[in-house]
Design a protein around this motif. Structure first.
Motif, PDB file in Angstrom:
ATOM      1  N   VAL A 138       0.674  -1.132  -0.041  1.00  0.00           N
ATOM      2  CA  VAL A 138       0.159   0.073   0.070  1.00  0.00           C
ATOM      3  C   VAL A 138       0.787   1.368   0.040  1.00  0.00           C
ATOM      4  O   VAL A 138       1.638   1.481   0.961  1.00  0.00           O
ATOM      5  CB  VAL A 138      -0.870   0.121   1.269  1.00  0.00           C
TER       6      VAL A 138
ATOM      7  N   THR B  61       0.913   5.590  -0.440  1.00  0.00           N
ATOM      8  CA  THR B  61       0.251   6.835  -0.531  1.00  0.00           C
ATOM      9  C   THR B  61       0.996   7.850  -1.171  1.00  0.00           C
ATOM     10  O   THR B  61       1.938   7.873  -1.004  1.00  0.00           O
ATOM     11  CB  THR B  61       0.048   7.437   1.012  1.00  0.00           C
TER      12      THR B  61
ATOM     13  N   LYS C 163      -4.446  13.217  -0.964  1.00  0.00           N
ATOM     14  CA  LYS C 163      -3.652  11.851  -0.876  1.00  0.00           C
ATOM     15  C   LYS C 163      -4.620  10.866  -1.389  1.00  0.00           C
ATOM     16  O   LYS C 163      -5.868  10.810  -1.220  1.00  0.00           O
ATOM     17  CB  LYS C 163      -3.525  11.584   0.561  1.00  0.00           C
TER      18      LYS C 163
ATOM     19  N   THR D  36      -4.610   6.529  -2.131  1.00  0.00           N
ATOM     20  CA  THR D  36      -3.943   5.341  -1.651  1.00  0.00           C
ATOM     21  C   THR D  36      -3.946   4.391  -2.875  1.00  0.00           C
ATOM     22  O   THR D  36      -4.902   4.222  -3.599  1.00  0.00           O
ATOM     23  CB  THR D  36      -4.642   4.857  -0.544  1.00  0.00           C
TER      24      THR D  36
ATOM     25  N   GLN E 258      -3.090   0.384  -4.510  1.00  0.00           N
ATOM     26  CA  GLN E 258      -2.283  -0.890  -4.090  1.00  0.00           C
ATOM     27  C   GLN E 258      -1.610  -1.220  -5.169  1.00  0.00           C
ATOM     28  O   GLN E 258      -1.841  -0.902  -6.291  1.00  0.00           O
ATOM     29  CB  GLN E 258      -3.624  -1.959  -3.753  1.00  0.00           C
TER      30      GLN E 258
ATOM     31  N   LEU F 129      -5.172  -0.499   5.001  1.00  0.00           N
ATOM     32  CA  LEU F 129      -5.809   1.094   4.836  1.00  0.00           C
ATOM     33  C   LEU F 129      -6.387   1.609   6.264  1.00  0.00           C
ATOM     34  O   LEU F 129      -7.043   2.546   6.308  1.00  0.00           O
ATOM     35  CB  LEU F 129      -6.991   0.901   3.877  1.00  0.00           C
TER      36      LEU F 129
END
Ligand SMILES: Nc1ncnc2c1ncn2[C@@H]1O[C@H](COP(=O)(O)OP(=O)(O)OP(=O)(O)O)[C@@H](O)[C@H]1O
Ligand SMILES: [Mg+2]
Lengths: 458, 580
Positions: B14, B16, B46, B48, B50, B341
């Protein structure tokens, strides 16, 4: 390399470092203590504000004034053929008083995933000399087959016997052994070392030892170092490598401890939700690659907490490994060595390793029939406990006796008894011959005619 | 629009990022190496992401670039016989590009070969009006005819259509508005491909597996789950289905499972022949292999990649079956990402949307009228790997709420080497009624009756078993002992089926009918004989009974079965004579 004195917090095995230049994820970190010693760690989480580092040798003696250096690279194992014969610590430092390894190469210990397309399905029969394995749960080169055991059971003896006796019939070459001890006691380590020395196996072995009193976090890298060494020997030096990892339960405990320190949401029984994936990055590092000569075969050992096979550690392992060899406390109490219970045991790759041209054409039939007969006999034991032997039919009595004989003659063998596959199958046939022939429903008539002792004698 | 930003934070898969506008599910290139990732969350400035590859060594401050496109698959000729990872990167090609037997990162390759040429034959002409899903021509892909379709969102009038040899990116058709069509189209994997309407699943999927076809059938376009503890036979069953199911196309997804199992399929499928066409099985198969140690985010995507491919062949009017082994690993990937998350966890740490995702996925199964008016189907079979073999856990439970067929694997059976270890008392199929017409017409009007009788005997056995546990079998009345014996025959002859036996691995409906009829015939004759005074001992030791247990391994099953039945008649005749 820039040294930061900006540790903001120390918590369990973790340190939090502030105000750094950009630091890479998974990077190797050195932490210098006030007394001059150095510890190693790895980046778990990195952002512009804070970097989280897990410290392998534990955070004992650490404080906010320690210096932290980021190496800009992931953890690597220096490798060379001189690894053979060496005893190293759980983080790869020499323990045997020998020199540091002069590296031919330095390899990332996390190992990339093998491209599934590059894999060659394992199919070469390994004879371990143990009947319950060779006959009924056959191991093949490139397989990962763990021993599920319990505390106080002789799994180490079994692992050693396998390491001593394993061979591929028809091939002269001995296996190289890579041994990784994780959280094992000093005494256990001694047992292994003495056996390796006694048999001269050490020459073809690389040993990594993280003992019970070594830091738990170090256990997270020990198996990865071992597998990196194994892959190097297998794929760069064409060796067939047998990797013994013990005890995965200690590894999992360390993983749980790390998860708790990171305040993660725990999964089943407090183990991290990603334990399956984490285990897979160990177990999947076994196999054979198309076009390469070497192979990595894994023989991990784990003790089932409370002898419970549904505990997350054996459970998640079983979901990844290609079967399991289950050591039974009942058989052990009966004084049977090796106390392997074949019923819950399984080798998934057995079918590709046996049969005509590999072991013997009757192998599968004998194995299937013994499974069925032993399972039935074993079930009847429960019944006998309630209704007594008298209530059994003649047929059932035969099966009951079969179960006893099976344990006594097929399962039981000496610690140094190295049975070849023919011997194993012969014992099997002699036992099956005690059952009425009409009951051998798993064996076809031709095979019976050819191998059944009653017919051969004529 | 500025599409470049920088990395702010990395924690495992993950990442950011900041200063780059994104939409949910946009594909983003992350870091100096341009690792592929997908937007899964947006908060303020921001986003996120994957990431589908290992993030080791990636540092904050490295660049990111938003492609603005959702995660998509390439659909066109060349899918069959391929083996992909979870995001449709062809594994053999990666091996070449990476010059390694291991998966290195930062390397990508298109799903379809850009250089290979295909022979295109048009079926429309200039002036034909076409809309989404319409077939404009065909390409012989393997023995399968690949139908080239207008992408679902496009329509117009054909202005120019070509014929001949083309690469997948060549223009083969131009519409009046200037739209150019190629052999290939892209489709976002998370969106179901449209169809006209769903049809009733009233044709069985014939699998050649007796316990499945015979007792708990699945319909084409239906859904099934196969939960079971480790080593109980999920993968073997899934592979049996992939080998022998009577669908034209098979999509097999190894989702978070073993590398060796995929190698096995790759090794075996080109050698095996499809019982229907005689062609190598590989020619109808697409493999997706995202093994347990490959990145979890790509594992999460793998089931969607497979599904989009399956739907695409369905749209050509084919019956497709899709196996996902194992959906639990997919759920775990969701859980892992969700926990990174820091989402609010639901049951056992799984995200609260677990159930919604599972039903959306299985909902994409179905038998449909396609946009072009053909009939096609996607049948979905999901393996489930419950921790500790305990079916009460969230993935099993949520799955069972959706699927119509439940094949319950049982460790007690596999330990006894009773394979397939499917528990006949716990399993069920909700398609039986819908399929009854088919059985009456295609197998025999007696089929359902026989099936019911067999189930009743098995049910009866389990009741008797409880008594036997207490008093031993000799204490049962003789007729009940006989029931136990017949049940044993049903189990050992009909239910047990060895996947590794060259003949037994596949059993036609006709042979299944023959076997079950023979066992029940024995049952009838045996019960009659018992009533007329023949000793039980004699009845259960007739030779024909032993012979019957071996018939299924014979190539010439029909002939052998006839012989056995004739012997059986004689034997019973003789016994009856003796007691007269
Ligand atoms: N139909 C069958 N015929 C013969 N053997 C079978 C059959 N089904 C399963 N087996 C045996 O059981 C073993 C385990 O099966 P399989 O690998 O399918 O388990 P699984 O449920 O997929 O386990 P896991 O969850 O660990 O992947 C096989 O290797 C095979 O030996
Ligand atoms: Mg499996």
């Amino acid at each position: 390399m820039k040294e930061y004195k900006t540790i903001n917090e120390v918590s369990g095995p973790l340190i939090f470092v502030e105000k750094t230049e950009p630091v890479g994820y998974n990077e190797l970190v050195y932490i210098k203590l006030e007394d001059g010693t150095t510890k190693r760690g790895q980046v778990l989480d990195t952002s512009k504000d804070i970097v989280v580092v897990q410290v392998f040798e534990g955070t004992g003696g650490l404080n906010r004034s320690c210096g932290v250096r980021f190496t800009g690279e992931t953890i690597k194992l220096p490798v060379s053929i001189d690894l053979l014969g060496r005893i190293l610590s759980g983080s790869g430092d020499p323990l045997d008083g020998g020199p540091r390894i002069v590296p031919e190469d330095r390899i990332d210990i996390n190992g990339a995933a093998m491209n599934p397309y590059a894999r060659k399905p394992p199919e070469d029969f390994i004879q371990t000399g143990i009947s319950t394995i060779d006959g009924m749960n056959t191991l093949v080169r490139g397989q990962k087959l763990p021993i599920f055991s319990g505390s106080g059971l002789p799994h180490n003896d079994i692992a050693l016997q396998i390491a001593r006796q394993a061979k591929v019939p028809g091939s002269e070459e001995a296996f190289a052994v890579v041994f990784a001890g994780m959280g094992i006691t000093n005494e256990e380590a001694q047992t292994f070392m003495q056996d390796f020395e006694r048999t001269g196996a050490l020459e073809r072995a690389v040993v990594f030892l993280n003992l019970a009193d070594d830091p738990a976090v170090e256990r997270l890298i020990t198996p990865r170092l071992a597998l990196t060494a194994a892959e190097y020997l297998a794929y760069e030096h064409n060796m067939h490598v047998l990797v013994v990892l013990t005890d995965l339960t200690n590894y999992a405990e360390a993983l749980r401890q790390m998860g708790a320190a990171r305040e993660e949401v725990p999964g089943r029984r407090g183990y991290p939700g990603y334990m399956y994936t984490d285990f897979s990055t160990i177990y999947e590092r076994a196999g054979v690659i198309k076009g390469r000569k070497g192979s990595v075969t894994q023989f991990p050992i784990l003790s089932m907490p409370g002898d419970d096979i549904t505990h997350p550690i054996p459970d998640l392992s079983g979901y990844i490994t290609e079967g399991q060899i289950v050591v039974s406390r009942d058989l052990h109490r009966k004084g049977i060595y090796p106390p392997i219970n074949v019923l819950p045991s399984l080798s998934r790759l057995m079918n590709s390793g046996i049969g005509e041209g590999k072991t013997r054409e009757d192998h599968k039939a004998v194995s299937d029939q013994m499974y069925a007969a032993y399972a039935e006999g074993n079930d009847l034991r429960g019944l006998v406990a309630i209704v007594g032997k008298e209530a059994l039919s003649e047929r059932d009595r035969k099966f009951l006796e079969f179960a006893d004989m099976f344990e006594d003659q097929f399962v039981r063998q000496g610690r140094d008894e190295d049975r070849d596959i023919d011997t194993t199958l012969e014992i099997g046939w002699n036992l099956l011959a005690e059952l009425p022939e009409a009951q051998l429903t798993r064996i076809d008539s031709e095979t019976i005619a050819k191998y059944h002792p009653a017919h051969r004698a004529k | 629009m500025e599409v470049k930003g920088t990395i702010y934070r990395i924690a495992g898969p993950v990442v950011t990022v900041i200063d780059v506008p994104t939409k949910m599910y946009d594909v983003v290139k992350v870091g100096n190496e341009g690792l592929m990732g997908e937007v899964i969350g947006i908060e303020g400035d921001k986003s996120t992401i994957q990431v589908y590859e290992d993030t080791s060594g990636i540092a904050p401050g490295e660049p990111v670039e938003n492609t603005g496109m959702p995660l998509s698959v390439e659909l066109g000729p060349g899918l069959l016989e391929s083996i992909y990872d979870g995001i449709q990167r062809p594994l053999p090609v990666l091996m070449g590009l990476m010059k390694s037997d291991f998966i290195e990162r930062g390397v990508t390759a298109p799903g379809l070969d850009r250089d290979r040429e295909w022979e295109f034959t048009p079926v429309v002409i200039k002036g034909t009006e076409v809309k989404g899903g319409d077939i404009i021509g065909t390409v012989p892909e393997t023995h399968i005819e690949h139908k080239i379709m207008v992408p679902p969102t496009v329509s117009g009038v054909v202005d120019d259509i070509k014929s001949g040899s083309f690469k997948v990116t060549d223009c083969i058709c131009t519409l009046a508005d200037g739209t150019e069509l190629t052999l290939m189209q892209k489709w976002p994997v998370r969106a179901p491909r449209p169809s006209r309407k769903k049809l009733m699943p009233n044709i069985p999927l014939i699998t050649g597996q007796r316990i499945l076809d015979g007792l708990f059938p699945l319909a084409k376009g239906g859904t099934a789950a196969i939960p079971g503890p480790f080593g109980s036979g999920k993968t073997v069953t899934q592979q049996q289905l992939a080998k022998w199911s009577d669908t034209e196309i098979v999509v097999y997804i190894g989702c978070g499972e073993r590398g060796n199992e995929m190698a096995d399929v790759l090794n075996e499928f080109p050698e095996l022949a499809d019982p229907k066409t005689g062609k190598p099985l590989m020619e109808r198969t697409v493999l997706i292999a995202n093994t347990s140690n490959m990145p979890v985010a790509a594992r999460e995507a793998s089931v969607y990649t497979g599904m989009a491919i399956a739907e695409y062949y369905r749209d050509m009017g084919y019956d497709v079956s899709l196996m996902a082994d194992s959906t639990s690993r997919w759920a775990e990937a969701m859980r892992e990402i969700s926990s990174r998350l820091e989402e609010m966890p639901g049951e056992e740490g799984y995200p609260a949307y677990l159930s919604a995702r599972l039903s959306e996925f299985y909902e994409r199964a179905g038998r449909v009228d396609t946009l072009s008016g053909l009939t096609g189907s996607v049948t979905v079979i999901g393996a489930v790997s419950p921790p500790g073999g305990d079916f009460s856990e969230p993935v099993t439970q949520n799955t069972l709420r959706i699927v119509k067929v439940f094949w319950a694997l049982d460790a007690k059976l596999s330990q006894k080497r009773h394979f397939p270890s499917i528990n006949w008392l716990e399993s069920y199929s909700l398609y039986l009624d819908l399929l009854s017409d088919w059985y009456n017409e295609q197998v025999s009007p007696k089929w359902l009756q026989l099936r019911g009788d067999a189930m009743e005997i098995l049910q009866k056995e389990s009741e008797l078993q409880e008594i036997v546990q207490l008093v031993g079998s000799d204490a049962l009345p003789e007729d009940q002992q006989l029931t136990m014996e017949v049940a044993r025959m049903l189990r050992e002859i009909f239910l047990q089926q060895n996947a590794f036996h060259p003949v037994d691995t596949f059993c036609t409906m006709e042979h299944q009918y023959g076997l079950i009829k023979a066992i029940l015939k024995y049952s009838d004759m045996a019960n009659n004989a018992l009533e007329s005074g023949v000793p039980l001992e004699d009845i259960i030791s007739v030779k024909s009974k032993d012979d019957l247990s071996k018939v299924k391994f014979e190539k010439e099953l029909d002939e052998e079965l006839d012989k056995v039945l004739a012997t059986m008649d004689n034997e019973f005749e003789t016994m009856r004579e003796a007691v007269k």
